[in-house]
Design a protein around this motif. Structure first.
Motif, PDB file in Angstrom:
ATOM      1  N   PHE A  84       0.814  -1.221   0.000  1.00 40.99           N
ATOM      2  CA  PHE A  84       0.000   0.000   0.000  1.00 40.99           C
ATOM      3  C   PHE A  84       0.846   1.269   0.000  1.00 40.99           C
ATOM      4  CE2 PHE A  84      -2.680   3.286   1.996  1.00 40.99           C
ATOM      5  CZ  PHE A  84      -3.707   3.313   1.053  1.00 40.99           C
ATOM      6  N   PRO A  85       1.871   1.398   0.872  1.00 40.33           N
ATOM      7  CA  PRO A  85       2.713   2.604   0.778  1.00 40.33           C
ATOM      8  C   PRO A  85       3.370   2.758  -0.588  1.00 40.33           C
ATOM      9  CG  PRO A  85       3.147   1.439   2.828  1.00 40.33           C
ATOM     10  CD  PRO A  85       2.279   0.550   2.001  1.00 40.33           C
ATOM     11  N   LEU A  86       3.807   1.638  -1.162  1.00 43.11           N
ATOM     12  CA  LEU A  86       4.430   1.702  -2.478  1.00 43.11           C
ATOM     13  C   LEU A  86       3.418   2.119  -3.543  1.00 43.11           C
ATOM     14  CD1 LEU A  86       7.164   1.174  -3.857  1.00 43.11           C
ATOM     15  CD2 LEU A  86       6.363  -1.131  -4.363  1.00 43.11           C
ATOM     16  N   ALA A  87       2.170   1.689  -3.383  1.00 43.71           N
ATOM     17  CA  ALA A  87       1.126   2.080  -4.334  1.00 43.71           C
ATOM     18  C   ALA A  87       0.902   3.588  -4.310  1.00 43.71           C
ATOM     19  CB  ALA A  87      -0.173   1.346  -4.006  1.00 43.71           C
ATOM     20  N   ILE A  88       0.919   4.171  -3.116  1.00 39.41           N
ATOM     21  CA  ILE A  88       0.741   5.624  -2.998  1.00 39.41           C
ATOM     22  C   ILE A  88       1.904   6.357  -3.664  1.00 39.41           C
ATOM     23  CG2 ILE A  88       0.512   7.549  -1.397  1.00 39.41           C
ATOM     24  CD1 ILE A  88      -1.908   5.698  -1.479  1.00 39.41           C
ATOM     25  N   VAL A  89       3.124   5.901  -3.371  1.00 42.10           N
ATOM     26  CA  VAL A  89       4.304   6.537  -3.967  1.00 42.10           C
ATOM     27  C   VAL A  89       4.275   6.408  -5.487  1.00 42.10           C
ATOM     28  CG1 VAL A  89       6.823   6.432  -4.122  1.00 42.10           C
ATOM     29  CG2 VAL A  89       5.705   6.201  -1.900  1.00 42.10           C
ATOM     30  N   HIS A  90       3.909   5.230  -5.969  1.00 44.68           N
ATOM     31  CA  HIS A  90       3.841   4.987  -7.411  1.00 44.68           C
ATOM     32  C   HIS A  90       2.829   5.919  -8.076  1.00 44.68           C
ATOM     33  CE1 HIS A  90       3.382   1.767 -10.829  1.00 44.68           C
ATOM     34  NE2 HIS A  90       3.671   2.958 -11.281  1.00 44.68           N
ATOM     35  N   SER A  91       1.654   6.046  -7.483  1.00 41.52           N
ATOM     36  CA  SER A  91       0.615   6.890  -8.073  1.00 41.52           C
ATOM     37  C   SER A  91       1.018   8.359  -8.087  1.00 41.52           C
ATOM     38  CB  SER A  91      -0.698   6.716  -7.303  1.00 41.52           C
ATOM     39  OG  SER A  91      -1.251   5.446  -7.534  1.00 41.52           O
ATOM     40  N   VAL A  92       1.582   8.825  -6.983  1.00 38.09           N
ATOM     41  CA  VAL A  92       1.993  10.234  -6.910  1.00 38.09           C
ATOM     42  C   VAL A  92       3.119  10.515  -7.901  1.00 38.09           C
ATOM     43  CG1 VAL A  92       3.023  11.994  -5.423  1.00 38.09           C
ATOM     44  CG2 VAL A  92       1.226  10.505  -4.527  1.00 38.09           C
ATOM     45  N   ALA A  93       4.089   9.601  -7.977  1.00 34.55           N
ATOM     46  CA  ALA A  93       5.202   9.792  -8.917  1.00 34.55           C
ATOM     47  C   ALA A  93       4.706   9.779 -10.359  1.00 34.55           C
ATOM     48  CB  ALA A  93       6.247   8.697  -8.707  1.00 34.55           C
ATOM     49  N   LEU A  94       3.764   8.892 -10.651  1.00 33.63           N
ATOM     50  CA  LEU A  94       3.203   8.839 -12.003  1.00 33.63           C
ATOM     51  C   LEU A  94       2.441  10.118 -12.330  1.00 33.63           C
ATOM     52  CD1 LEU A  94       2.758   7.097 -14.529  1.00 33.63           C
ATOM     53  CD2 LEU A  94       0.714   6.162 -13.431  1.00 33.63           C
ATOM     54  N   PHE A  95       1.701  10.618 -11.363  1.00 34.78           N
ATOM     55  CA  PHE A  95       0.952  11.864 -11.563  1.00 34.78           C
ATOM     56  C   PHE A  95       1.903  13.026 -11.847  1.00 34.78           C
ATOM     57  CE2 PHE A  95      -0.860  15.774  -9.766  1.00 34.78           C
ATOM     58  CZ  PHE A  95      -2.022  15.870 -10.505  1.00 34.78           C
ATOM     59  N   ILE A  96       2.986  13.103 -11.070  1.00 33.99           N
ATOM     60  CA  ILE A  96       3.969  14.170 -11.289  1.00 33.99           C
ATOM     61  C   ILE A  96       4.608  14.032 -12.665  1.00 33.99           C
ATOM     62  CG2 ILE A  96       6.188  15.095 -10.507  1.00 33.99           C
ATOM     63  CD1 ILE A  96       5.346  14.349  -7.653  1.00 33.99           C
ATOM     64  N   GLY A  97       4.930  12.793 -13.040  1.00 33.96           N
ATOM     65  CA  GLY A  97       5.543  12.577 -14.343  1.00 33.96           C
ATOM     66  C   GLY A  97       4.636  12.971 -15.491  1.00 33.96           C
ATOM     67  N   VAL A  98       3.360  12.595 -15.387  1.00 32.89           N
ATOM     68  CA  VAL A  98       2.409  12.904 -16.461  1.00 32.89           C
ATOM     69  C   VAL A  98       2.165  14.404 -16.559  1.00 32.89           C
ATOM     70  CG1 VAL A  98      -0.006  12.663 -17.159  1.00 32.89           C
ATOM     71  CG2 VAL A  98       1.290  10.655 -16.441  1.00 32.89           C
ATOM     72  N   LYS A  99       2.023  15.058 -15.414  1.00 30.33           N
ATOM     73  CA  LYS A  99       1.698  16.483 -15.427  1.00 30.33           C
ATOM     74  C   LYS A  99       2.913  17.372 -15.688  1.00 30.33           C
ATOM     75  CE  LYS A  99      -2.633  15.826 -14.556  1.00 30.33           C
ATOM     76  NZ  LYS A  99      -3.640  16.082 -15.615  1.00 30.33           N
ATOM     77  N   MET A 100       4.102  16.906 -15.290  1.00 32.78           N
ATOM     78  CA  MET A 100       5.284  17.758 -15.407  1.00 32.78           C
ATOM     79  C   MET A 100       6.105  17.449 -16.658  1.00 32.78           C
ATOM     80  SD  MET A 100       8.451  18.230 -12.712  1.00 32.78           S
ATOM     81  CE  MET A 100       7.336  18.834 -11.441  1.00 32.78           C
ATOM     82  N   PHE A 101       6.415  16.163 -16.876  1.00 30.61           N
ATOM     83  CA  PHE A 101       7.363  15.819 -17.936  1.00 30.61           C
ATOM     84  C   PHE A 101       6.700  15.571 -19.294  1.00 30.61           C
ATOM     85  CE2 PHE A 101       9.626  14.652 -14.033  1.00 30.61           C
ATOM     86  CZ  PHE A 101      10.816  15.338 -14.234  1.00 30.61           C
ATOM     87  N   THR A 102       5.515  14.968 -19.300  1.00 37.51           N
ATOM     88  CA  THR A 102       4.875  14.669 -20.587  1.00 37.51           C
ATOM     89  C   THR A 102       4.642  15.914 -21.436  1.00 37.51           C
ATOM     90  OG1 THR A 102       3.819  12.711 -19.632  1.00 37.51           O
ATOM     91  CG2 THR A 102       2.899  13.555 -21.680  1.00 37.51           C
ATOM     92  N   PRO A 103       4.159  17.030 -20.858  1.00 35.10           N
ATOM     93  CA  PRO A 103       3.989  18.227 -21.706  1.00 35.10           C
ATOM     94  C   PRO A 103       5.298  18.791 -22.246  1.00 35.10           C
ATOM     95  CG  PRO A 103       2.663  18.401 -19.709  1.00 35.10           C
ATOM     96  CD  PRO A 103       3.574  17.236 -19.527  1.00 35.10           C
ATOM     97  N   MET A 104       6.431  18.451 -21.629  1.00 33.98           N
ATOM     98  CA  MET A 104       7.717  18.978 -22.091  1.00 33.98           C
ATOM     99  C   MET A 104       8.164  18.354 -23.409  1.00 33.98           C
ATOM    100  SD  MET A 104       9.981  19.152 -18.607  1.00 33.98           S
ATOM    101  CE  MET A 104       9.463  20.089 -17.176  1.00 33.98           C
ATOM    102  N   GLY A 105       7.655  17.170 -23.713  1.00 32.52           N
ATOM    103  CA  GLY A 105       8.066  16.506 -24.938  1.00 32.52           C
ATOM    104  C   GLY A 105       8.526  15.089 -24.677  1.00 32.52           C
ATOM    105  N   SER A 106       8.837  14.385 -25.747  1.00 31.29           N
ATOM    106  CA  SER A 106       9.175  12.968 -25.635  1.00 31.29           C
ATOM    107  C   SER A 106      10.535  12.736 -24.982  1.00 31.29           C
ATOM    108  CB  SER A 106       9.144  12.316 -27.020  1.00 31.29           C
ATOM    109  OG  SER A 106      10.020  12.986 -27.909  1.00 31.29           O
ATOM    110  N   ILE A 107      11.503  13.618 -25.215  1.00 27.74           N
ATOM    111  CA  ILE A 107      12.842  13.404 -24.654  1.00 27.74           C
ATOM    112  C   ILE A 107      12.844  13.550 -23.129  1.00 27.74           C
ATOM    113  CG2 ILE A 107      15.217  14.268 -24.599  1.00 27.74           C
ATOM    114  CD1 ILE A 107      14.989  14.896 -27.547  1.00 27.74           C
ATOM    115  N   PRO A 108      12.307  14.632 -22.544  1.00 28.98           N
ATOM    116  CA  PRO A 108      12.247  14.696 -21.079  1.00 28.98           C
ATOM    117  C   PRO A 108      11.428  13.560 -20.466  1.00 28.98           C
ATOM    118  CG  PRO A 108      11.859  16.863 -22.027  1.00 28.98           C
ATOM    119  CD  PRO A 108      11.824  15.893 -23.159  1.00 28.98           C
TER     120      PRO A 108
END
Length: 297
Positions: free
Chosen positions: A225-249
């Protein structure tokens, strides 16, 4: 004025950017430059075989890491199949969240906030069930094999997505242009991108990530469960922060997260083995020395 002339003289729609809802207007399609198209075709032909290399990466890293990290993880084919099935089960578990998000926000395009946050939780719960449903606890070989099967299913999905994007890139009909616009909106980018090699890099990171996360979950059900929370938050940050920057970031972030997770999981596994000897009574049991790529029934 004829209908054709009216359509041709209509002003182009504004550029695609981050929007709260889908755009019903279509941008004018641009015919790919022949030289660019030829380069992309050659690049894709070279890149596709390297998706298979991404699945061999964990085994290669086992041999390159210092001796304190070297562990013998046998590859068990039936657990590889369980891991692949687990990926599809986790994908199916996200569908109710996608349906709910569509109800709350009918104009949502693709996977929104709720689906992104639910993804990590669904994946880790399924991983925990797969690893801890057998009496006697999980083993290194089981965790490695389940993680590799999970990564193989995701790698297959990446190949399919890249092939679909390549097909869209060359099409200039209205439906294709609309699909490219929708994908750009969903990713928060100003234009539709196709980059085979960054997909390969992201696939390498994804493979290391899933193998590492599976080893973490195998260390104990209480970790899930703790790992699931960390995974979800990290994925959310990645999608919202890095995906709009482009494919390389995005690819760089995926590879960095994969390497860190993989190295951390091996550190935990090596610590268990060094402190508790070849066997332990807890949930994670060390395997006897077996060649890393041996196949077992």
């Amino acid at each position: 004025m004829s209908r054709r002339q009216t359509k041709a003289s209509s002003p182009p729609s504004p550029p695609v950017g981050p929007q709260t809802g889908p755009s019903t207007s279509l941008r004018q399609g641009v015919i790919p430059d022949p030289q660019t198209a030829s380069h992309l075709q050659k690049s894709s032909r070279l890149a596709f075989p390297f998706f298979a290399f991404s699945l061999l990466l964990p085994s290669l890293l086992f041999r390159l890491l210092p001796s304190t990290y070297v562990l013998t993880f046998p590859l068990v084919f039936k657990y590889v199949l369980f891991g692949a099935a687990g990926w599809y089960i986790a994908l199916s578990l996200r569908l109710p969240f996608q349906f709910l998000e569509k109800k709350v926000n009918p104009h949502a395009v693709g996977g929104g906030t709720l689906v992104t946050l639910a993804s990590g939780i669904c994946e880790e719960i399924v991983r925990g069930v797969l690893l801890h449903r057998w009496p006697g606890g999980a083993t290194y070989g089981m965790a490695y094999s389940v993680g590799l099967g999970w990564a193989a299913a995701e790698c297959l999905g990446s190949v399919g997505r890249l092939a679909a994007r390549m097909s869209l890139y060359y099409r200039q009909d209205e439906r294709a242009i609309f699909a490219k616009n929708q994908l750009a909106i969903m990713e928060g980018r100003s234009s539709f991108e196709v980059s085979p090699w960054t997909e390969v890099v992201a696939s390498c990171g994804s493979t290391l990530l899933h193998v590492g996360l599976t080893i973490f979950v195998a260390s104990g059900l209480e970790v899930t469960f703790p790992l699931a929370i960390v995974h979800s938050v990290a994925l959310f940050i990645g999608v919202k922060m890095f995906t709009p920057m482009g494919s390389i970031p995005t690819a760089a972030a995926s590879l960095t997260a994969g390497i860190m997770t993989f190295a951390g999981s091996l550190y935990i596994a090596a610590a268990y083995q060094s402190q508790l000897g070849p066997l332990r009574s807890g949930p994670l049991v060390a395997e006897p020395p077996v060649l890393p790529m041996d196949w077992e029934d």
